[in-house]
Design a protein around this motif. Structure first.
Motif, PDB file in Angstrom:
ATOM      1  N   GLY A 146      -8.331  20.561   4.645  1.00  0.00           N
ATOM      2  CA  GLY A 146      -7.665  21.628   5.813  1.00  0.00           C
ATOM      3  C   GLY A 146      -8.465  21.508   7.362  1.00  0.00           C
ATOM      4  N   ALA A 147      -9.731  21.892   7.477  1.00  0.00           N
ATOM      5  CA  ALA A 147     -10.025  21.829   8.333  1.00  0.00           C
ATOM      6  C   ALA A 147      -9.582  20.726   9.424  1.00  0.00           C
ATOM      7  N   LYS A 148     -10.101  19.631   8.605  1.00  0.00           N
ATOM      8  CA  LYS A 148     -10.515  18.414   9.437  1.00  0.00           C
ATOM      9  C   LYS A 148      -8.689  18.154   9.328  1.00  0.00           C
ATOM     10  N   ARG A 149      -7.696  17.505   8.927  1.00  0.00           N
ATOM     11  CA  ARG A 149      -7.271  17.585   9.072  1.00  0.00           C
ATOM     12  C   ARG A 149      -6.286  18.434  10.590  1.00  0.00           C
ATOM     13  N   ALA A 150      -6.535  20.199  10.479  1.00  0.00           N
ATOM     14  CA  ALA A 150      -6.270  20.693  11.606  1.00  0.00           C
ATOM     15  C   ALA A 150      -7.039  19.945  12.668  1.00  0.00           C
ATOM     16  N   ASP A 151      -7.938  19.878  12.684  1.00  0.00           N
ATOM     17  CA  ASP A 151      -9.000  19.238  13.951  1.00  0.00           C
ATOM     18  C   ASP A 151      -8.242  17.578  14.188  1.00  0.00           C
ATOM     19  N   TYR A 152      -7.321  17.428  13.515  1.00  0.00           N
ATOM     20  CA  TYR A 152      -6.687  16.346  13.884  1.00  0.00           C
ATOM     21  C   TYR A 152      -5.032  15.832  13.936  1.00  0.00           C
ATOM     22  N   ALA A 153      -4.789  17.104  14.155  1.00  0.00           N
ATOM     23  CA  ALA A 153      -3.206  17.843  14.789  1.00  0.00           C
ATOM     24  C   ALA A 153      -4.542  17.961  16.549  1.00  0.00           C
ATOM     25  N   ARG A 159       4.321  14.493  13.439  1.00  0.00           N
ATOM     26  CA  ARG A 159       4.468  13.961  11.567  1.00  0.00           C
ATOM     27  C   ARG A 159       3.384  12.241  12.056  1.00  0.00           C
ATOM     28  N   VAL A 160       3.018  12.642  11.341  1.00  0.00           N
ATOM     29  CA  VAL A 160       1.643  11.461  10.364  1.00  0.00           C
ATOM     30  C   VAL A 160       1.928  10.263   9.546  1.00  0.00           C
ATOM     31  N   LEU A 161       1.223   9.207   9.544  1.00  0.00           N
ATOM     32  CA  LEU A 161       2.009   7.987   8.643  1.00  0.00           C
ATOM     33  C   LEU A 161       0.437   7.997   8.323  1.00  0.00           C
ATOM     34  N   ALA A 162       0.155   8.536   6.772  1.00  0.00           N
ATOM     35  CA  ALA A 162      -0.727   7.677   6.552  1.00  0.00           C
ATOM     36  C   ALA A 162      -0.959   7.042   5.423  1.00  0.00           C
ATOM     37  N   ASP A 206       0.869  -1.151   0.068  1.00  0.00           N
ATOM     38  CA  ASP A 206      -0.225   0.347  -0.205  1.00  0.00           C
ATOM     39  C   ASP A 206       0.987   1.183   0.447  1.00  0.00           C
ATOM     40  N   ALA A 207       0.034   2.235  -0.043  1.00  0.00           N
ATOM     41  CA  ALA A 207       0.935   3.370  -0.787  1.00  0.00           C
ATOM     42  C   ALA A 207       0.943   4.067   0.752  1.00  0.00           C
ATOM     43  N   MET A 208       2.426   4.881   1.561  1.00  0.00           N
ATOM     44  CA  MET A 208       2.209   5.458   1.776  1.00  0.00           C
ATOM     45  C   MET A 208       3.303   6.528   2.134  1.00  0.00           C
ATOM     46  N   LEU A 209       2.713   7.525   2.795  1.00  0.00           N
ATOM     47  CA  LEU A 209       2.948   9.018   3.057  1.00  0.00           C
ATOM     48  C   LEU A 209       3.085   9.405   4.394  1.00  0.00           C
ATOM     49  N   ILE A 210       4.619  10.461   4.918  1.00  0.00           N
ATOM     50  CA  ILE A 210       4.308  11.106   6.127  1.00  0.00           C
ATOM     51  C   ILE A 210       4.683  11.753   5.890  1.00  0.00           C
ATOM     52  N   ALA A 211       3.507  12.733   6.724  1.00  0.00           N
ATOM     53  CA  ALA A 211       3.702  14.589   6.185  1.00  0.00           C
ATOM     54  C   ALA A 211       3.583  15.052   8.053  1.00  0.00           C
ATOM     55  N   ASP A 212       3.728  15.621   7.974  1.00  0.00           N
ATOM     56  CA  ASP A 212       4.327  16.915   8.836  1.00  0.00           C
ATOM     57  C   ASP A 212       2.883  17.869   9.269  1.00  0.00           C
ATOM     58  N   LEU A 213       2.576  18.690  10.536  1.00  0.00           N
ATOM     59  CA  LEU A 213       1.869  19.443  10.564  1.00  0.00           C
ATOM     60  C   LEU A 213       0.983  20.451   9.738  1.00  0.00           C
ATOM     61  N   ASP A 214       1.855  20.514   9.020  1.00  0.00           N
ATOM     62  CA  ASP A 214       1.321  21.469   7.892  1.00  0.00           C
ATOM     63  C   ASP A 214       0.884  20.988   6.430  1.00  0.00           C
ATOM     64  N   GLY A 215       1.104  19.536   7.053  1.00  0.00           N
ATOM     65  CA  GLY A 215       0.422  19.292   5.804  1.00  0.00           C
ATOM     66  C   GLY A 215       1.663  18.502   4.421  1.00  0.00           C
ATOM     67  N   ARG A 216       2.946  19.199   5.311  1.00  0.00           N
ATOM     68  CA  ARG A 216       3.540  18.555   3.912  1.00  0.00           C
ATOM     69  C   ARG A 216       4.602  16.917   3.462  1.00  0.00           C
ATOM     70  N   LEU A 238      -8.194   5.545   3.810  1.00  0.00           N
ATOM     71  CA  LEU A 238      -7.075   6.141   4.390  1.00  0.00           C
ATOM     72  C   LEU A 238      -7.064   5.769   5.814  1.00  0.00           C
ATOM     73  N   SER A 239      -5.816   5.559   5.995  1.00  0.00           N
ATOM     74  CA  SER A 239      -5.521   5.083   7.924  1.00  0.00           C
ATOM     75  C   SER A 239      -4.527   5.764   8.340  1.00  0.00           C
ATOM     76  N   LEU A 240      -5.079   6.853   8.951  1.00  0.00           N
ATOM     77  CA  LEU A 240      -3.913   7.323   9.910  1.00  0.00           C
ATOM     78  C   LEU A 240      -3.430   7.067  10.731  1.00  0.00           C
ATOM     79  N   SER A 241      -2.287   7.464  11.056  1.00  0.00           N
ATOM     80  CA  SER A 241      -1.279   6.971  12.265  1.00  0.00           C
ATOM     81  C   SER A 241      -0.367   7.826  12.679  1.00  0.00           C
ATOM     82  N   PRO A 242      -0.520   8.789  14.252  1.00  0.00           N
ATOM     83  CA  PRO A 242       0.019  10.050  14.568  1.00  0.00           C
ATOM     84  C   PRO A 242       1.722   8.493  14.820  1.00  0.00           C
ATOM     85  N   ILE A 243       2.714   9.843  14.650  1.00  0.00           N
ATOM     86  CA  ILE A 243       4.084   8.850  15.055  1.00  0.00           C
ATOM     87  C   ILE A 243       5.306  10.349  15.734  1.00  0.00           C
ATOM     88  N   GLU A 244       6.460  10.357  15.804  1.00  0.00           N
ATOM     89  CA  GLU A 244       7.062  10.590  16.699  1.00  0.00           C
ATOM     90  C   GLU A 244       7.050  12.295  15.951  1.00  0.00           C
TER      91      GLU A 244
END
Length: 375
Positions: free
Chosen positions: A70-77, A114-117, A23-33, A105-111
Motif C-alpha cells: 500500500g505504501a509503495k503504491r502511494a509512492d508510485y502515484a 490509471r496504471v497498467l500492470a 502475459d497477464a495484464m491489469l489496469i487499476a486506478d489510483l486507489d488500487g481498484r 511486475l512491469s508498471l506503466s502509467p496511462i491516462e
C-alpha cells in the motif's frame, strides 16, 4: 476482452492487444481498484470477469506483503513512470485458490492516473535457478573431493612407489651379477614402469591443479619464454628448433603458458623420427587473439586420432616404444581453454604435424577486473 467496468474509455486497439497478450495484464486506478483484466490474467489468477470487479490489487498479493504494498503504491502515484519491479526483489502473486507464484511486475502509467500492470509468472525460471544453484553446489563438492583425492594420491601412493623404486634400484646395483639375462630384463621393466607410474601420478596432480592454483598475471614475452623452454629441454643435436621472430608479449600466468609450450615442444622432440628433425614455432595475429603454432616434420597423426590425443591417458604409440603418460596434451587443452582459447592439430602422416592454439589478447582475469571497475 474481459471488461470489468464498462465506463472505461481505452483505445480499442489497446484493448485488442491486451486481449491477445500472453502475459497477464491489469489496469487499476489510483486507489488500487482493478478496472480491467485480460484473459491471461483470468487464467493466471483463477478469477472470473465478474469476480475481478470486486477486487483490489492487494487482493492479488499474499497477506504478508499487503501493508508494505500500500505504501509503495502511494509512492508510485506521486511519481508514476514505466518501470520493472522484481529485480533484486522477491515478488509473489496470490491466486484465487490461495496458491502463490513468483512474479516479475512491469508498471506503466496511462491516462487519468490509471496504471497498467503486466504480470510475468516466473515460477519455472525460479525453479531452474534453484536447480542451477543445487548443481553448482554439488559441482563444488565434487571439485573439493577431487582436490582431496589429489592429496591422497600425492602422499599415500607416491610414498610406497618411491620405496619400490628404491628397492628395485638397490637390487639392480647390488644383485646385478646374480641375475640372468631374463632377470635383468624383468628388473629393467620393473624400474621403467615404476618411473612411468610416478610420472603418471605427477601428471594427474598437475592436471587436477589447473584452474585451482593461480599466480599473478604478468607480461610474458613469448619469444623469451620459448627459448627458455627449448634450453631446458636440451633437444638432441639432430633436431633443430626454430623460433620465428616477433612472437608477441601477452598477459598471462607465466607458469601455465610455460607448461603449454613445454608439453608441445617436448612432444615434437620425443616423437621425431627423421634423421634431421625440424621444429618451428610461429605466431599469427587473429585480431582479438594470437594463434601460435608448433610444427614438426615427425611421423604425423591420422585424422581419426585428432580428438582422441587430447583425452586423458591417451597415447598413439606403445609406452614401451615411446615413454609417455598420455597426460601432457590433456593439460595443454585444459590450460588453453581456461584462457578462453582453443587448440587443434593439423597433420599429414609421414610429413609431420602442427599444433595450433589461440590465446586471447585480453586475459580473462583482466577483463573481469575491468568490468568490476566499470560497475
Amino acid at each position: 476482452m474481459t471488461t470489468v467496468t464498462p465506463d472505461i474509455l481505452i483505445n480499442q486497439n489497446a484493448l485488442w492487444l491486451m486481449d491477445i497478450a500472453a502475459d497477464a495484464m491489469l489496469i487499476a486506478d489510483l486507489d488500487g481498484r482493478i478496472l480491467l483484466a485480460n484473459p491471461a490474467a483470468e487464467r493466471l489468477f483463477g478469477y472470473t470477469r465478474d469476480e475481478f470487479s470486486g477486487l483490489g490489487i492487494e487482493d492479488l498479493i499474499p497477506q504478508r506483503f499487503r501493508a508494505m504494498h500500500g505504501a509503495k503504491r502511494a509512492d508510485y502515484a506521486e511519481q508514476p513512470e514505466s518501470r520493472t519491479m522484481g529485480s533484486g526483489l522477491e515478488l509473489y502473486g496470490l491466486r484465487k485458490d490461495g496458491s502463490e507464484f513468483a512474479t516479475d511486475l512491469s508498471l506503466s502509467p496511462i491516462e487519468d492516473g490509471r496504471v497498467l500492470a503486466t504480470v510475468h509468472d516466473i515460477t519455472q525460471r525460479k525453479r531452474l535457478e534453484a536447480e542451477q544453484k543445487r548443481m553448482i553446489h554439488e559441482l563444488e563438492n565434487v571439485n573439493e573431493e577431487l582436490k582431496n583425492f589429489a592429496y591422497v594420491v600425492s602422499h599415500d601412493l607416491k610414498a610406497p612407489l618411491r620405496a619400490i623404486g628404491s628397492l628395485a634400484d638397490w637390487i639392480s646395483a647390488d644383485q646385478h651379477d646374480r641375475l640372468d639375462a631374463d632377470g635383468q630384463e624383468h628388473l629393467r621393466l620393473l624400474i621403467q614402469r615404476v618411473r612411468r607410474l610416478d610420472a603418471l601420478i605427477d601428471g594427474v596432480l598437475r592436471f587436477s591443479r589447473i584452474g585451482r592454483l593461480h599466480e599473478a598475471v604478468v607480461a610474458v614475452d613469448l619469444n623469451e619464454l620459448a627459448h627458455e623452454v627449448i634450453d631446458s629441454l636440451a633437444p638432441p643435436s639432430h633436431i633443430t628448433v626454430t623460433v620465428a621472430s616477433g612472437l608477441p608479449t601477452i598477459q598471462a600466468e607465466k607458469t601455465s603458458i610455460q607448461q603449454v609450450l613445454q608439453n608441445l615442444i617436448s612432444n615434437a622432440i620425443r616423437y621425431s623420427d627423421k634423421p634431421q628433425g625440424q621444429i618451428t614455432i610461429d605466431c599469427a595475429d587473429q585480431g582479438d587473439s594470437w594463434r601460435l603454432g608448433i610444427a614438426d616434420n615427425g611421423p604425423g597423426i591420422e585424422t581419426r586420432h585428432f580428438e582422441r590425443i587430447f583425452q586423458l591417458f591417451q597415447t598413439l604409440n606403445p609406452r614401451d616404444r615411446v615413454e609417455s603418460t598420455g597426460v601432457g596434451l590433456s593439460i595443454v587443452k585444459k590450460i588453453v581453454e581456461q584462457y578462453g582459447g582453443r587448440i587443434w592439430v593439423e597433420s599429414t602422416v609421414g610429413q609431420g604435424s602442427t599444433f595450433y592454439f589461440t590465446v586471447p589478447k585480453q586475459h580473462p582475469a583482466s577483463t573481469e577486473i575491468e568490468k568490476n571497475h566499470e560497475n
